[in-house]
Design an enzyme around this catalytic site. Structure first.
Site, short mmCIF file in Angstrom:
data_model
loop_
_atom_site.label_atom_id
_atom_site.label_comp_id
_atom_site.label_asym_id
_atom_site.label_seq_id
_atom_site.Cartn_x
_atom_site.Cartn_y
_atom_site.Cartn_z
N MET A 35 -6.81 8.12 10.53
CA MET A 35 -7.14 8.91 9.34
C MET A 35 -8.08 10.05 9.71
O MET A 35 -9.11 10.26 9.08
CB MET A 35 -7.74 8.01 8.26
CG MET A 35 -6.72 6.99 7.74
SD MET A 35 -7.44 5.67 6.72
CE MET A 35 -8.14 4.59 7.98
N ASP A 45 0.82 -1.21 0.00
CA ASP A 45 0.00 0.00 0.00
C ASP A 45 0.86 1.26 0.00
O ASP A 45 2.04 1.22 0.32
CB ASP A 45 -0.84 0.04 1.29
CG ASP A 45 -1.92 -1.01 1.30
OD1 ASP A 45 -2.23 -1.55 0.24
OD2 ASP A 45 -2.45 -1.29 2.40
N LYS A 72 -3.38 1.81 -2.55
CA LYS A 72 -4.64 1.91 -1.81
C LYS A 72 -4.44 2.87 -0.65
O LYS A 72 -3.44 2.84 0.05
CB LYS A 72 -4.98 0.52 -1.30
CG LYS A 72 -6.40 0.33 -0.92
CD LYS A 72 -6.61 -1.15 -0.60
CE LYS A 72 -7.58 -1.30 0.52
NZ LYS A 72 -7.05 -0.86 1.82
#
Lengths: 226, 226
Positions: free
Chosen positions: A172, A35, A57
């Site tokens: 996040m 990733d 991703k």
């Protein structure tokens, strides 16, 4: 015969936070499917001959092509390759591991998971802090502040998030931090509750800002875009 | 000059789940002060000359002598030793790290923390499972089911624990499992909610029982004492 897929947690970025087991898997891989969140220094630890495939991703962001990733790892394993699917942090926490395991099982591909240091653990360690304290925080909870469109999820359990006896770790969280903090304060979390916003955990450019939930709700004290 | 204290997460038991950083700290230590939960195979990885001191602390159990442990690590460091304080799992999660860091700071002893694989991550990996799923479990929460007397804590946030959209990981849950499950069902968690009870995570004698919260509340399907 078929190969196999090993879903490996790479930890938050510092190569020293790989486990011995993850290191061994990297050194035995034919192909590494990784990733955006995996650092170059970690990829350098892999077997020199291993092919590296970047699938770009971005966690729960809008750019996910999870079906394509599932198909890629399955096809490589069916072609006989030993595939390491390398994910930032711990595969069990906001990593969409369940979907990749299911795809392997449906295709009859052997699959295993190797855990990694989740970002919350590394962040706490870097602050010399605990996420729990027997007198002050008897519960720790992890959420992501991104739904599949990059917005704050609709279905947050605000009563759980406003509990002053819990530590909440938001993965996040940058883009929706002010909106989430506002909801938490509106739901009863005292506005002087301490907040630490940390970016690039465990990396050379780690940065942190100490603030309060009230100030984050007002849109101040957020880390800059990394 | 003074030594230092490095609080190191040993992970859940399998030595392969140590981080590279934890390994390096073990190999640089003069003294290792370790808990009951640290396995002999991990202690074998330490520098041969390092002294091993077993402090026999049992998580949140009744036998804790936290003040004695604080004094021991501080005194060793003040005598110039490089002390590794080795804890099962991750120091930030139910590890009483905050109290040891505070004791070091008060005494002017340099202290750092190295994160470890928490048992929840290793347990999920061993089941090829995620703790989160973007459609079914957007929040994961960790609690301990032991207060300082070994009983179920009084101040549990049952609304947070009865949320069907969260995964709950219960550390040290065996003794109070039935009582906790009963409270969760009474608070609205559907009685067919799946439960996996796992003991000795990541060790050769790992054992797991798949059940439901309703059955655990009725006192069946619990793992045997390990």
């Amino acid at each position: 015969g078929p190969g196999e897929v090993v879903i490996v947690g790479a930890g938050p970025g510092d190569p020293e936070l790989l486990t011995l087991k993850a290191m061994r898997e990297l050194q035995a891989a034919d192909v590494i499917v990784y990733d955006r969140l995996v650092t170059p220094a970690i990829l350098e630890l892999a077997r020199r001959e291993a092919r590296r495939v970047h699938v770009g991703k971005e966690g729960h962001g809008a750019s996910c092509r999870q079906d394509d990733i599932n198909a890629l790892i399955v096809d490589l394993a069916l072609a006989g390759e030993r595939v390491v699917r390398l994910k930032g942090g711990d595969p069990a926490i906001f990593g969409r591991t369940g979907e990749e395991v299911a795809a392997c099982r449906e295709a009859g591909v052997p699959v295993r998971v190797v855990p990694g240091i989740t970002t919350a653990s590394a962040a706490a360690a870097s602050l010399n802090a605990s996420l729990t304290h027997r007198d002050h925080a008897q519960r720790v909870q992890f959420i992501t502040a991104h739904d599949r469109h990059g917005d704050l999820p609709e279905s947050l359990n605000l009563a759980a998030l406003a509990d002053p006896l819990a530590t909440t770790v938001v993965y996040m969280g940058r883009r929706t931090a002010s909106k989430l903090a506002t909801r938490m304060v509106e739901s009863g979390l005292p506005s002087d509750t301490p907040v630490v916003a940390i970016s690039n955990v465990s990396r050379d450019d780690q940065d942190s800002v100490h603030s309060t939930i009230g100030n984050v709700a007002r849109g101040i004290d957020l880390p800059e875009d990394g």
